[in-house]
Design a protein around this motif. Sequence first.
Motif, PDB file in Angstrom:
ATOM      1  N   LEU A 102     -38.733  27.282 -40.391  1.00  0.00           N
ATOM      2  CA  LEU A 102     -38.901  26.231 -40.988  1.00  0.00           C
ATOM      3  C   LEU A 102     -39.354  26.587 -42.422  1.00  0.00           C
ATOM      4  O   LEU A 102     -38.708  26.080 -43.358  1.00  0.00           O
ATOM      5  CB  LEU A 102     -40.000  25.269 -40.586  1.00  0.00           C
ATOM      6  CG  LEU A 102     -40.257  23.996 -41.315  1.00  0.00           C
ATOM      7  CD1 LEU A 102     -39.158  23.326 -41.658  1.00  0.00           C
ATOM      8  CD2 LEU A 102     -41.573  23.395 -40.572  1.00  0.00           C
ATOM      9  N   THR A 103     -40.434  27.552 -42.544  1.00  0.00           N
ATOM     10  CA  THR A 103     -40.785  28.053 -44.034  1.00  0.00           C
ATOM     11  C   THR A 103     -39.822  28.506 -44.640  1.00  0.00           C
ATOM     12  O   THR A 103     -39.525  28.373 -45.918  1.00  0.00           O
ATOM     13  CB  THR A 103     -42.156  28.613 -43.798  1.00  0.00           C
ATOM     14  OG1 THR A 103     -41.813  29.878 -42.877  1.00  0.00           O
ATOM     15  CG2 THR A 103     -43.039  27.897 -43.305  1.00  0.00           C
ATOM     16  N   THR A 104     -38.961  29.515 -44.040  1.00  0.00           N
ATOM     17  CA  THR A 104     -37.758  30.164 -44.748  1.00  0.00           C
ATOM     18  C   THR A 104     -36.790  29.284 -45.288  1.00  0.00           C
ATOM     19  O   THR A 104     -36.478  29.441 -46.248  1.00  0.00           O
ATOM     20  CB  THR A 104     -37.203  31.239 -43.748  1.00  0.00           C
ATOM     21  OG1 THR A 104     -38.077  32.258 -43.378  1.00  0.00           O
ATOM     22  CG2 THR A 104     -35.993  32.023 -44.323  1.00  0.00           C
ATOM     23  N   ALA A 105     -36.473  28.191 -44.490  1.00  0.00           N
ATOM     24  CA  ALA A 105     -35.605  27.217 -44.868  1.00  0.00           C
ATOM     25  C   ALA A 105     -35.971  26.596 -46.152  1.00  0.00           C
ATOM     26  O   ALA A 105     -35.280  26.238 -47.301  1.00  0.00           O
ATOM     27  CB  ALA A 105     -35.261  26.135 -43.734  1.00  0.00           C
ATOM     28  N   ILE A 106     -37.495  26.180 -46.056  1.00  0.00           N
ATOM     29  CA  ILE A 106     -37.974  25.432 -47.097  1.00  0.00           C
ATOM     30  C   ILE A 106     -37.978  26.342 -48.792  1.00  0.00           C
ATOM     31  O   ILE A 106     -37.468  25.914 -49.571  1.00  0.00           O
ATOM     32  CB  ILE A 106     -39.407  25.089 -46.935  1.00  0.00           C
ATOM     33  CG1 ILE A 106     -39.437  23.963 -45.825  1.00  0.00           C
ATOM     34  CG2 ILE A 106     -40.107  24.234 -48.208  1.00  0.00           C
ATOM     35  CD1 ILE A 106     -40.855  23.618 -45.379  1.00  0.00           C
ATOM     36  N   TRP A 107     -38.442  27.459 -48.489  1.00  0.00           N
ATOM     37  CA  TRP A 107     -38.524  28.414 -49.882  1.00  0.00           C
ATOM     38  C   TRP A 107     -36.937  28.870 -50.321  1.00  0.00           C
ATOM     39  O   TRP A 107     -37.029  29.057 -51.339  1.00  0.00           O
ATOM     40  CB  TRP A 107     -39.338  29.758 -49.751  1.00  0.00           C
ATOM     41  CG  TRP A 107     -39.300  30.766 -48.723  1.00  0.00           C
ATOM     42  CD1 TRP A 107     -39.867  30.948 -47.437  1.00  0.00           C
ATOM     43  CD2 TRP A 107     -38.363  31.825 -48.712  1.00  0.00           C
ATOM     44  NE1 TRP A 107     -39.392  32.093 -46.826  1.00  0.00           N
ATOM     45  CE2 TRP A 107     -38.440  32.661 -47.561  1.00  0.00           C
ATOM     46  CE3 TRP A 107     -37.209  32.090 -49.553  1.00  0.00           C
ATOM     47  CZ2 TRP A 107     -37.616  33.613 -47.218  1.00  0.00           C
ATOM     48  CZ3 TRP A 107     -36.409  33.262 -49.158  1.00  0.00           C
ATOM     49  CH2 TRP A 107     -36.571  33.863 -48.306  1.00  0.00           C
ATOM     50  N   THR A 108     -35.831  28.832 -49.261  1.00  0.00           N
ATOM     51  CA  THR A 108     -34.771  29.254 -49.529  1.00  0.00           C
ATOM     52  C   THR A 108     -34.231  28.146 -50.495  1.00  0.00           C
ATOM     53  O   THR A 108     -33.545  28.082 -51.326  1.00  0.00           O
ATOM     54  CB  THR A 108     -33.918  29.114 -48.504  1.00  0.00           C
ATOM     55  OG1 THR A 108     -34.335  30.679 -47.727  1.00  0.00           O
ATOM     56  CG2 THR A 108     -32.430  29.644 -48.833  1.00  0.00           C
ATOM     57  N   LEU A 109     -34.444  26.707 -50.000  1.00  0.00           N
ATOM     58  CA  LEU A 109     -34.156  25.779 -50.760  1.00  0.00           C
ATOM     59  C   LEU A 109     -34.541  25.788 -52.266  1.00  0.00           C
ATOM     60  O   LEU A 109     -33.948  25.398 -53.317  1.00  0.00           O
ATOM     61  CB  LEU A 109     -34.537  24.337 -50.317  1.00  0.00           C
ATOM     62  CG  LEU A 109     -33.885  23.893 -48.932  1.00  0.00           C
ATOM     63  CD1 LEU A 109     -34.461  22.499 -48.232  1.00  0.00           C
ATOM     64  CD2 LEU A 109     -32.388  23.518 -49.114  1.00  0.00           C
ATOM     65  N   GLY A 110     -35.829  26.119 -52.443  1.00  0.00           N
ATOM     66  CA  GLY A 110     -36.392  26.436 -53.668  1.00  0.00           C
ATOM     67  C   GLY A 110     -35.796  27.584 -54.536  1.00  0.00           C
ATOM     68  O   GLY A 110     -35.728  27.643 -55.703  1.00  0.00           O
ATOM     69  N   GLU A 111     -35.507  28.493 -53.723  1.00  0.00           N
ATOM     70  CA  GLU A 111     -34.726  29.663 -54.419  1.00  0.00           C
ATOM     71  C   GLU A 111     -33.354  29.236 -54.918  1.00  0.00           C
ATOM     72  O   GLU A 111     -32.874  29.260 -56.130  1.00  0.00           O
ATOM     73  CB  GLU A 111     -34.433  30.660 -53.499  1.00  0.00           C
ATOM     74  CG  GLU A 111     -33.314  31.956 -54.020  1.00  0.00           C
ATOM     75  CD  GLU A 111     -33.123  32.689 -52.874  1.00  0.00           C
ATOM     76  OE1 GLU A 111     -31.889  33.492 -53.263  1.00  0.00           O
ATOM     77  OE2 GLU A 111     -33.429  32.658 -51.588  1.00  0.00           O
ATOM     78  N   ILE A 112     -32.693  28.273 -54.412  1.00  0.00           N
ATOM     79  CA  ILE A 112     -31.346  27.763 -54.598  1.00  0.00           C
ATOM     80  C   ILE A 112     -31.492  26.983 -55.796  1.00  0.00           C
ATOM     81  O   ILE A 112     -30.567  26.849 -57.007  1.00  0.00           O
ATOM     82  CB  ILE A 112     -30.536  26.899 -53.561  1.00  0.00           C
ATOM     83  CG1 ILE A 112     -30.416  27.809 -52.470  1.00  0.00           C
ATOM     84  CG2 ILE A 112     -29.254  26.415 -54.026  1.00  0.00           C
ATOM     85  CD1 ILE A 112     -30.026  27.286 -51.042  1.00  0.00           C
ATOM     86  N   VAL A 113     -32.492  25.749 -55.893  1.00  0.00           N
ATOM     87  CA  VAL A 113     -32.642  24.988 -56.883  1.00  0.00           C
ATOM     88  C   VAL A 113     -33.093  25.654 -58.217  1.00  0.00           C
ATOM     89  O   VAL A 113     -32.546  25.608 -59.200  1.00  0.00           O
ATOM     90  CB  VAL A 113     -33.674  23.998 -56.531  1.00  0.00           C
ATOM     91  CG1 VAL A 113     -33.986  23.101 -57.667  1.00  0.00           C
ATOM     92  CG2 VAL A 113     -33.216  23.097 -55.558  1.00  0.00           C
TER      93      VAL A 113
END
Length: 418
Positions: free
Chosen positions: A320-331
């Motif tokens: 879950l946390t990996t998915a969240i910070w990956t979204l931050g990376e993309i944005v």
Amino acid sequence: MRPIRKFLNVYSGLPSSLYVLFAATVINSVGMFVFPFLTLYLTGRVGMTQQEAGFFIMIVNFAYIPANFIGGKIADTFGRKKLMVAAQVLSGLCYIPCGFAGIGGNVRWFLLASVFFDGLTDPARSAMMTDLTTPETRRRAFSLTYLGHNLGFAVGMMIAGFLFEKSTSWLFWGNAIAILAAVSLVALKVPETKPSREQVEASFGSGATDEAHRGNIIQALLSRPYLVMFTILTGLYGFVYAQHRFALPLQTKEFFGARGSVIYGTLMTLNATMVIVLSTPIMALTQRWKPINAVALAGILFALGFGLIGLAPSVLLMYLTTAIWTLGEIVNATNEGTYVANHTPISHRGRFQAVLPLIGGLGWSVSPPVVGWFTDRFGLKTAWPYLGLIAALACIGIWYLGIIENRPGRKLGKARAM
């Protein structure tokens, strides 16, 4: 198919040269064979100790600094394309002797030379991207390049793993072929993009955020205090984000023991898959936002994604946390570059693309030793809330910076005239 076509349509209408650069990026990233396996090669094939290999890689990273400064000046003075073609050809050629048996430890000098020539290219490549776009098209162009890099890299890693085990020589020769093929596309299909003297002169007094500046690089940077502050704040994002390669694998090992390395590998697979699949949809959903506001949103995602990692030894929480910070990376990946490009003076694009990444990259560079010192004394789990706090503070700073910029009477990203 219709939803996919709808999302891909956001990349339509860009200059044809940008599609050539996209193709070149994919080819170059597919052939990025050597450096992901460099530590294993130096210790397993060349015979270096881990300490020697680490020291050499540090020297390699430092080689980019003078190369970027020199490349930025050349790109602004003589042109982007000339520098890109010449430096990339030399970089690719440096890999060829590395593939021959008997070269032994001399491979280090060719690798160092290759990195130096590649460093010369970076400011020209970024400046060319800015030259070919407008504030309205830059977000789409940067997103397309980001997507191309990740697509190529995902494919290239599968090939590189096979080559490392079966034919190490082709690790180097394949890298050389990819570089030379990519730069051939640029040489044949992309015109010189350096702004003409007339374009630079016409920008003076225009009030545009990329208005030219009369003066050297220091004076130009001082004329863009908001841009410098933005770069420092996003450097704090880099400080936090760097821990996905340093503290995160250590945390998975601490939480899950022998399974930790396998779990970490699947987390990185999730990260890569999300980047490839979601880059275009997220760019499409945020393209009407101001870039600085989107970068601030990335900070919230970094704060949550990294700040919660140490909460409990739960595999589900890790995903879950990996998915969240990956979204931050993309944005962040798409919008940060757009903001910087929009606020860089047209007369100094190459030099700004050399200096600003150095300023912003300091956070990434110092993060492993600083966090390593902290975790040695206070434990891994203790570090994550502080990392989340750093990202949150940077997010607030970036958001407030956007508010200040929009106040009446202020030129975006520029100092008020004295």
